[in-house]
Design a protein around this motif. Sequence first.
Motif, short mmCIF file in Angstrom:
data_model
loop_
_atom_site.label_atom_id
_atom_site.label_comp_id
_atom_site.label_asym_id
_atom_site.label_seq_id
_atom_site.Cartn_x
_atom_site.Cartn_y
_atom_site.Cartn_z
N LEU A 199 0.83 -1.21 0.00
CA LEU A 199 0.00 0.00 0.00
C LEU A 199 0.86 1.26 0.00
O LEU A 199 0.47 2.28 -0.57
N ASP A 200 2.05 1.21 0.62
CA ASP A 200 2.96 2.35 0.52
C ASP A 200 3.38 2.57 -0.93
O ASP A 200 3.50 3.71 -1.39
N SER A 201 3.60 1.47 -1.66
CA SER A 201 3.96 1.57 -3.07
C SER A 201 2.81 2.15 -3.88
O SER A 201 3.02 3.02 -4.74
N VAL A 202 1.60 1.69 -3.60
CA VAL A 202 0.41 2.24 -4.28
C VAL A 202 0.30 3.73 -4.02
O VAL A 202 0.02 4.53 -4.93
N ALA A 203 0.53 4.13 -2.78
CA ALA A 203 0.43 5.55 -2.43
C ALA A 203 1.45 6.38 -3.20
O ALA A 203 1.14 7.47 -3.70
N ARG A 204 2.69 5.88 -3.28
CA ARG A 204 3.72 6.62 -4.02
C ARG A 204 3.34 6.78 -5.48
O ARG A 204 3.58 7.84 -6.09
N LEU A 205 2.74 5.77 -6.05
CA LEU A 205 2.34 5.84 -7.46
C LEU A 205 1.19 6.81 -7.66
O LEU A 205 1.17 7.60 -8.61
N LEU A 206 0.21 6.76 -6.76
CA LEU A 206 -0.96 7.63 -6.91
C LEU A 206 -0.59 9.10 -6.74
O LEU A 206 -1.26 9.97 -7.30
N ARG A 207 0.44 9.38 -5.98
CA ARG A 207 0.87 10.77 -5.85
C ARG A 207 1.32 11.34 -7.19
O ARG A 207 1.25 12.56 -7.42
N GLN A 208 1.79 10.47 -8.07
CA GLN A 208 2.19 10.94 -9.40
C GLN A 208 1.01 11.45 -10.21
O GLN A 208 1.18 12.26 -11.12
N GLU A 209 -0.19 10.97 -9.90
CA GLU A 209 -1.37 11.29 -10.69
C GLU A 209 -1.66 12.79 -10.73
O GLU A 209 -2.27 13.28 -11.67
N VAL A 210 -1.27 13.52 -9.70
CA VAL A 210 -1.61 14.94 -9.64
C VAL A 210 -0.46 15.84 -10.11
O VAL A 210 -0.57 17.06 -10.06
N HIS A 211 0.63 15.23 -10.57
CA HIS A 211 1.76 16.01 -11.07
C HIS A 211 1.74 15.98 -12.60
O HIS A 211 2.30 15.08 -13.23
N LEU A 212 1.09 16.96 -13.18
CA LEU A 212 0.89 16.96 -14.63
C LEU A 212 2.20 17.14 -15.39
O LEU A 212 2.34 16.64 -16.51
#
Length: 493
Positions: A199-212
């Motif tokens: 889940l930490d890995s998932v969180a790190r990936l999802l943070r990328q979603e808002v960096h256009l």
Amino acid sequence: MQAKSLVESLDIEQILPPCYQSYRRLLVDGLCFFLGRLPAHRLAEIVSDQIKLPDDSVFADRVFALLHRCPTLHKMGQVIARDRRLSRELRQRLQRLESVPATIGLGDLPSDVVQEIENMDDIEMSGSPLAEASVALVLPFTWRGSSTNDPQHGVFKVLKPGVEERLFEELEILAELGPFLEQRCEHYGLPGLDYRETLDSVARLLRQEVHLEREQRHLTEAAESYAQDAKLVIPRLLPFCSSRITAMERIEGGKITDVKLGRSSRIKLADLVFETLVARPFWSPGEACQFHADPHAGNLYSTPDERLAILDWTLVGRLDKEQRIDLVQIVLGGITLNEAQVCRAVSRLGRTLPDESRLRDHVRAALREIRQGRLPGFDWSQRLLDGVATSTGMSFPENLMLFRKALLTLSGVVEDITTAASLDRVMLNQGLRQFSNEWPSRMFADPSSRSHGTHIANVELMELAGSWPATVSAYWQGLWRDGLDKLQRLQDR
């Protein structure tokens, strides 16, 4: 208590297929934990959505309404939307998450984003938003470039209002959810998987979603990588990008799962998808290969001229050369029925050391499948790693898990194009093409070098050619052991 009542009323555990029945209570506990820690106003919105649905709404509609409210759950729904282990009705509802009809418009965006768009020269907004993604909104526009007076069509990709706040609220919950799930696994007697790191890995990936700006870099890299392939389309960036706006050309067409094609054309399209998104990156000689990490059907279009358009490059992963070498070693070990070789390669891939006894037992079971007629190809090796993770408690690096997630998503998408496609066939064909191209350079290479795109040294090829007596011996010894095991099981009944 409200979260628990909501989850119980949805009977959410039925979302898991029967093969994962033992995890249903864990799913209920985890979702209650997640929803119960959302801010009160957000949980109230979710409950209000459920109340507004008609009384006769089916389970799939209620699940869709829940997932759409939470960016992290929305992304999860996109990942599993093509999983054929789920009911057809549920899959069809979840597939709506791949491209949701927009419920917000330009006027709902923050005033500074609206002002930035309005200040652009030669831009004219052209209609309602095209779609909502898990975190973004897609807006169409036309513009006139300096080289032509003809209007050109583009889209702006901007973040949905308030999505960053909602996403980071959920990511904080995910950080707490991992330890909670591990405790509940122990309570239920389930395998001790590393939920915390996952889940930490998932969180790190999802943070990328808002960096256009990250996606803009990925689009530039992808355009360079696929520039020579006339069968592919990568959206071209337009000169209006900023940290808050991605501007790119508008791609016409539809989801590859929806286009009307004949059987042969569908097989060609499916093979092209596997070749482009899996085989070509995997068989590249570079130290790190880039792959599209979010290949759900909403990001894969078939254009009117039957080219494959690959959209949304926010999530991108990279496989190291050494990891690709070890994945090939697993397949070679399967071909030669070499248990020790497979175990060594799997151990090197792991982030944590496995239980050696359990690892050997699982590898033996996988080799037994080969003796019973299963092809020791790429698909077999990936299922082997899945089994090792669940049966031994071994965890794998983030990029390898991301690659597996992307492959599972893509496999479901391809099955909805045609059931006649084969990842193993595409991987083999692309590997043979790569081998043919690199053959001249092999004549002068160090015999032990694995720098080639096929990730195999010349000395290994010679060992493989001479290994057939040992392979035949391992095959018959394995059959003898299989027979004894079966006899023992019959006697134990």
